[in-house]
Design a protein around this motif. Structure first.
Motif, PDB file in Angstrom:
ATOM      1  N   ASP A   3       1.861  -5.143   6.170  1.00  0.00           N
ATOM      2  CA  ASP A   3       1.088  -3.775   7.051  1.00  0.00           C
ATOM      3  C   ASP A   3       2.667  -3.219   7.774  1.00  0.00           C
ATOM      4  O   ASP A   3       2.934  -3.507   8.883  1.00  0.00           O
ATOM      5  CB  ASP A   3       0.321  -4.273   8.297  1.00  0.00           C
ATOM      6  N   TYR A   4       2.912  -3.008   6.656  1.00  0.00           N
ATOM      7  CA  TYR A   4       4.947  -2.354   7.008  1.00  0.00           C
ATOM      8  C   TYR A   4       5.061  -1.385   7.825  1.00  0.00           C
ATOM      9  O   TYR A   4       3.250  -0.584   8.262  1.00  0.00           O
ATOM     10  CB  TYR A   4       5.625  -1.830   5.572  1.00  0.00           C
ATOM     11  N   ARG A   5       6.083  -1.273   8.426  1.00  0.00           N
ATOM     12  CA  ARG A   5       5.338   0.057   9.588  1.00  0.00           C
ATOM     13  C   ARG A   5       6.299   0.936   9.415  1.00  0.00           C
ATOM     14  O   ARG A   5       6.443   1.918   7.626  1.00  0.00           O
ATOM     15  CB  ARG A   5       7.094  -0.233  10.497  1.00  0.00           C
ATOM     16  N   LEU A   6       5.663   2.005  10.092  1.00  0.00           N
ATOM     17  CA  LEU A   6       4.887   3.323   9.354  1.00  0.00           C
ATOM     18  C   LEU A   6       5.948   4.694   9.566  1.00  0.00           C
ATOM     19  O   LEU A   6       6.387   4.688  11.432  1.00  0.00           O
ATOM     20  CB  LEU A   6       3.778   3.609   9.284  1.00  0.00           C
ATOM     21  N   ALA A   7       6.536   5.527   9.276  1.00  0.00           N
ATOM     22  CA  ALA A   7       7.539   6.665   9.558  1.00  0.00           C
ATOM     23  C   ALA A   7       5.702   7.431  10.262  1.00  0.00           C
ATOM     24  O   ALA A   7       4.876   7.310   9.497  1.00  0.00           O
ATOM     25  CB  ALA A   7       7.253   7.729   8.681  1.00  0.00           C
ATOM     26  N   PRO A   8       5.742   8.585  11.154  1.00  0.00           N
ATOM     27  CA  PRO A   8       7.744   8.894  11.248  1.00  0.00           C
ATOM     28  C   PRO A   8       7.819   8.203  12.468  1.00  0.00           C
ATOM     29  O   PRO A   8       9.485   8.253  13.014  1.00  0.00           O
ATOM     30  CB  PRO A   8       7.355  10.438  11.807  1.00  0.00           C
ATOM     31  N   GLU A   9       7.041   6.935  13.200  1.00  0.00           N
ATOM     32  CA  GLU A   9       7.583   6.281  14.180  1.00  0.00           C
ATOM     33  C   GLU A   9       8.815   5.494  13.570  1.00  0.00           C
ATOM     34  O   GLU A   9       9.826   5.356  14.918  1.00  0.00           O
ATOM     35  CB  GLU A   9       6.226   5.626  14.641  1.00  0.00           C
ATOM     36  N   TYR A  10       8.823   4.973  12.273  1.00  0.00           N
ATOM     37  CA  TYR A  10       9.707   3.804  11.821  1.00  0.00           C
ATOM     38  C   TYR A  10       9.855   4.616  10.586  1.00  0.00           C
ATOM     39  O   TYR A  10      10.096   4.546   9.612  1.00  0.00           O
ATOM     40  CB  TYR A  10       8.752   2.757  12.014  1.00  0.00           C
ATOM     41  N   PRO A  11      11.502   5.415  10.603  1.00  0.00           N
ATOM     42  CA  PRO A  11      11.744   6.099   9.198  1.00  0.00           C
ATOM     43  C   PRO A  11      12.570   4.497   8.706  1.00  0.00           C
ATOM     44  O   PRO A  11      12.905   3.868   8.867  1.00  0.00           O
ATOM     45  CB  PRO A  11      12.493   7.445  10.141  1.00  0.00           C
ATOM     46  N   PHE A  12      13.114   5.391   7.228  1.00  0.00           N
ATOM     47  CA  PHE A  12      13.517   4.085   6.288  1.00  0.00           C
ATOM     48  C   PHE A  12      15.445   3.796   7.389  1.00  0.00           C
ATOM     49  O   PHE A  12      16.179   4.558   8.448  1.00  0.00           O
ATOM     50  CB  PHE A  12      14.814   5.355   5.476  1.00  0.00           C
ATOM     51  N   PRO A  13      15.473   2.797   7.100  1.00  0.00           N
ATOM     52  CA  PRO A  13      14.475   1.636   6.190  1.00  0.00           C
ATOM     53  C   PRO A  13      13.636   0.559   6.914  1.00  0.00           C
ATOM     54  O   PRO A  13      13.500   0.027   6.028  1.00  0.00           O
ATOM     55  CB  PRO A  13      15.051   1.007   5.757  1.00  0.00           C
ATOM     56  N   ALA A  14      13.033   0.847   7.189  1.00  0.00           N
ATOM     57  CA  ALA A  14      11.693   0.302   8.131  1.00  0.00           C
ATOM     58  C   ALA A  14      10.878  -0.385   7.508  1.00  0.00           C
ATOM     59  O   ALA A  14      10.632  -1.713   7.423  1.00  0.00           O
ATOM     60  CB  ALA A  14      11.381   0.983   9.415  1.00  0.00           C
ATOM     61  N   HIS A  70       0.839  -1.258   0.281  1.00  0.00           N
ATOM     62  CA  HIS A  70      -0.198  -0.470   0.055  1.00  0.00           C
ATOM     63  C   HIS A  70       1.065   1.694   0.022  1.00  0.00           C
ATOM     64  O   HIS A  70       2.325   1.224   0.221  1.00  0.00           O
ATOM     65  CB  HIS A  70      -1.077   0.066   0.695  1.00  0.00           C
ATOM     66  N   GLY A  71       0.571   2.496  -0.730  1.00  0.00           N
ATOM     67  CA  GLY A  71       1.188   3.557  -0.608  1.00  0.00           C
ATOM     68  C   GLY A  71       0.525   4.507   0.742  1.00  0.00           C
ATOM     69  O   GLY A  71       0.287   3.970   1.625  1.00  0.00           O
ATOM     70  N   SER A  72       0.538   6.252   0.374  1.00  0.00           N
ATOM     71  CA  SER A  72      -0.229   7.323   1.092  1.00  0.00           C
ATOM     72  C   SER A  72       1.400   7.158   1.921  1.00  0.00           C
ATOM     73  O   SER A  72       1.934   7.826   3.060  1.00  0.00           O
ATOM     74  CB  SER A  72      -1.174   7.089   2.103  1.00  0.00           C
ATOM     75  N   GLY A  73       2.516   7.346   0.848  1.00  0.00           N
ATOM     76  CA  GLY A  73       3.731   8.299   1.798  1.00  0.00           C
ATOM     77  C   GLY A  73       4.526   7.849   2.911  1.00  0.00           C
ATOM     78  O   GLY A  73       5.063   8.671   3.542  1.00  0.00           O
ATOM     79  N   PHE A  74       4.322   6.153   3.155  1.00  0.00           N
ATOM     80  CA  PHE A  74       5.301   5.484   4.380  1.00  0.00           C
ATOM     81  C   PHE A  74       4.929   5.931   5.129  1.00  0.00           C
ATOM     82  O   PHE A  74       5.757   5.472   5.567  1.00  0.00           O
ATOM     83  CB  PHE A  74       6.778   5.894   4.010  1.00  0.00           C
ATOM     84  N   VAL A  75       3.352   7.380   5.266  1.00  0.00           N
ATOM     85  CA  VAL A  75       3.027   7.513   6.290  1.00  0.00           C
ATOM     86  C   VAL A  75       1.856   6.794   6.997  1.00  0.00           C
ATOM     87  O   VAL A  75       1.223   6.699   8.479  1.00  0.00           O
ATOM     88  CB  VAL A  75       3.853   9.027   6.484  1.00  0.00           C
ATOM     89  N   ILE A  76       0.385   7.028   6.254  1.00  0.00           N
ATOM     90  CA  ILE A  76      -0.721   7.426   6.557  1.00  0.00           C
ATOM     91  C   ILE A  76      -1.533   5.721   6.613  1.00  0.00           C
ATOM     92  O   ILE A  76      -1.738   5.630   7.236  1.00  0.00           O
ATOM     93  CB  ILE A  76      -1.487   8.100   5.386  1.00  0.00           C
ATOM     94  N   CYS A  77      -1.165   5.096   5.218  1.00  0.00           N
ATOM     95  CA  CYS A  77      -2.163   3.677   5.026  1.00  0.00           C
ATOM     96  C   CYS A  77      -2.116   2.477   5.952  1.00  0.00           C
ATOM     97  O   CYS A  77      -1.113   2.571   6.565  1.00  0.00           O
ATOM     98  CB  CYS A  77      -3.295   3.649   3.429  1.00  0.00           C
ATOM     99  N   SER A  78      -2.370   1.592   5.921  1.00  0.00           N
ATOM    100  CA  SER A  78      -2.740   0.118   6.584  1.00  0.00           C
ATOM    101  C   SER A  78      -2.621  -0.998   5.464  1.00  0.00           C
ATOM    102  O   SER A  78      -3.700  -0.500   4.443  1.00  0.00           O
ATOM    103  CB  SER A  78      -3.074   0.360   7.449  1.00  0.00           C
ATOM    104  N   ALA A  79      -2.960  -1.658   5.846  1.00  0.00           N
ATOM    105  CA  ALA A  79      -3.985  -3.027   4.751  1.00  0.00           C
ATOM    106  C   ALA A  79      -4.759  -3.005   5.404  1.00  0.00           C
ATOM    107  O   ALA A  79      -5.594  -3.348   4.117  1.00  0.00           O
ATOM    108  CB  ALA A  79      -2.975  -4.447   5.405  1.00  0.00           C
ATOM    109  N   ARG A  80      -5.950  -2.131   6.011  1.00  0.00           N
ATOM    110  CA  ARG A  80      -7.117  -2.308   6.437  1.00  0.00           C
ATOM    111  C   ARG A  80      -7.410  -0.920   5.156  1.00  0.00           C
ATOM    112  O   ARG A  80      -8.654  -1.388   4.579  1.00  0.00           O
ATOM    113  CB  ARG A  80      -7.122  -1.542   7.517  1.00  0.00           C
ATOM    114  N   THR A  81      -6.973  -0.128   5.318  1.00  0.00           N
ATOM    115  CA  THR A  81      -7.192   0.956   4.329  1.00  0.00           C
ATOM    116  C   THR A  81      -7.626   0.751   2.924  1.00  0.00           C
ATOM    117  O   THR A  81      -7.888   0.674   1.804  1.00  0.00           O
ATOM    118  CB  THR A  81      -6.527   2.015   4.273  1.00  0.00           C
ATOM    119  N   HIS A  82      -6.540  -1.000   2.232  1.00  0.00           N
ATOM    120  CA  HIS A  82      -6.517  -1.097   1.625  1.00  0.00           C
ATOM    121  C   HIS A  82      -6.824  -2.780   0.939  1.00  0.00           C
ATOM    122  O   HIS A  82      -7.123  -3.494   0.228  1.00  0.00           O
ATOM    123  CB  HIS A  82      -5.639  -1.308   1.068  1.00  0.00           C
TER     124      HIS A  82
END
Length: 331
Positions: free
Chosen positions: A130-141, A99-111
């Protein structure tokens, strides 16, 4: 598992102009969403609010199909869900969705809605990471989570040659990173890659140039760049896994790319198309006139979403059939 093939009668060409509903959706988005997205602060409260807002929007205009089955997965660092559209069973073939949305917003559920439609049209289960999202988990999470999840999928008995990697927006960047890493580490490649409105250039230089030609109805390049910076914080723009490049001699699976003609990331889609082809690879590109960012996820709002997904499903069936035939000849 039998892969469904989309009937030829359902594969109409890409329309020459957007439908009235698509034009209205773009207009309302420009009046409302763009102004809001540009003004919202990217602090803890702002990110929380954006996540809830986008989840609500996706749920309203792209809900899962009735009869969809969802199975959560949490195995170590691998987190996501299996989405099986009505009547679809799991087997040794799958769509691996990012899923997309800037590595920050979305999730498996939204998609989940988009995944259910892809599953229904292809007859394949969809594993959404459901990969880890920024800003809590920045690159390369996020990139690391995708790589580990893909290898987990293969370890689960899914044949790489019967996997199609799919993704939208920032998921396009993660998908390209994955197949480049596969090539580098000699990991088996998927049968193909399907991308909707892929984000490739994280500096947004190409998007800004496109924005001068036509303003994106959803968000400005400057605001989007600030969002992405939550993921890339502290990294140089030319970091190898941020500034992705396909060099000649690197064998990648075939790509199928769709973008909206009204969005600034149509420039990224064209860049990806040219980059893959210049590197000796195969990439089909469709730019849909007047459509906005990831319109495929909003079928209750935009009529063209269904046709776009059917065309993507036809590509999935084609590359998986070719991959299976190649495997049969080798064996």
């Amino acid at each position: 598992m039998v892969i469904q093939k989309v009937a030829e009668a359902e594969l109409r060409p890409v329309p020459r102009r957007p439908s009235p509903r698509a034009r209205l959706a773009a207009l309302l988005t420009a009046v409302g969403v763009r102004l809001f997205a540009s003004a919202l602060p990217l602090n803890r409260v702002g990110v929380w609010f954006m996540r809830r807002l986008v989840a609500t929007f996706m749920g309203l205009f792209g809900p899962p199909l009735r009869g969809t089955r969802v199975t959560p997965v949490r195995q170590g660092t691998v987190v996501g869900e299996w989405v099986c559209g009505p009547g679809v069973q799991r087997g040794n073939a799958a769509i691996f969705y990012l899923h997309g949305s800037g590595f920050v917003i979305c999730s498996a559920r939204t998609h989940r809605g988009l995944a259910s439609r892809l599953s229904h049209l292809t007859g394949l289960p969809v594993f959404t990471v459901d990969y880890r999202l920024a800003p809590e988990y920045p690159f390369p999470a996020a990139a690391d989570d995708i790589e580990q999840s893909y290898r987990w999928l293969l370890a689960e008995g899914v044949d790489a040659g019967q996997v199609v990697v799919a993704g939208d927006s920032a998921g396009g960047h993660l998908a390209l990173d994955l197949v480049l890493e596969n090539a580098r580490t000699q990991t088996p490649q998927p049968a193909g890659v399907v991308l909707f409105s892929p984000l490739i250039d994280l500096t947004f230089a190409r998007a800004q140039a496109q924005e001068r030609i036509r303003r994106d109805p959803m968000i400005s390049a400057a605001a989007a760049r600030k969002l992405i910076a939550l993921y890339t914080a502290g990294q140089p723009d030319d970091a190898p896994r941020l500034q992705l490049a396909h060099r000649a001699g690197t064998v990648l699976p075939p790509f199928f790319v769709q973008a909206g003609g009204a969005e600034m990331l149509s420039a990224d889609a064209r860049h990806l198309h040219q980059m893959v082809r210049d590197g000796g690879g195969s990439c089909e590109l469709e730019v849909w006139p007047g459509q906005m960012h990831v319109f495929q996820a909003l079928p209750l709002l935009i009529p063209e979403a269904g046709l776009a997904l059917r065309r993507a499903a036809a590509f999935v069936a084609d590359v998986m059939t070719r991959s299976a035939n190649t495997a049969d000849k080798v064996s």
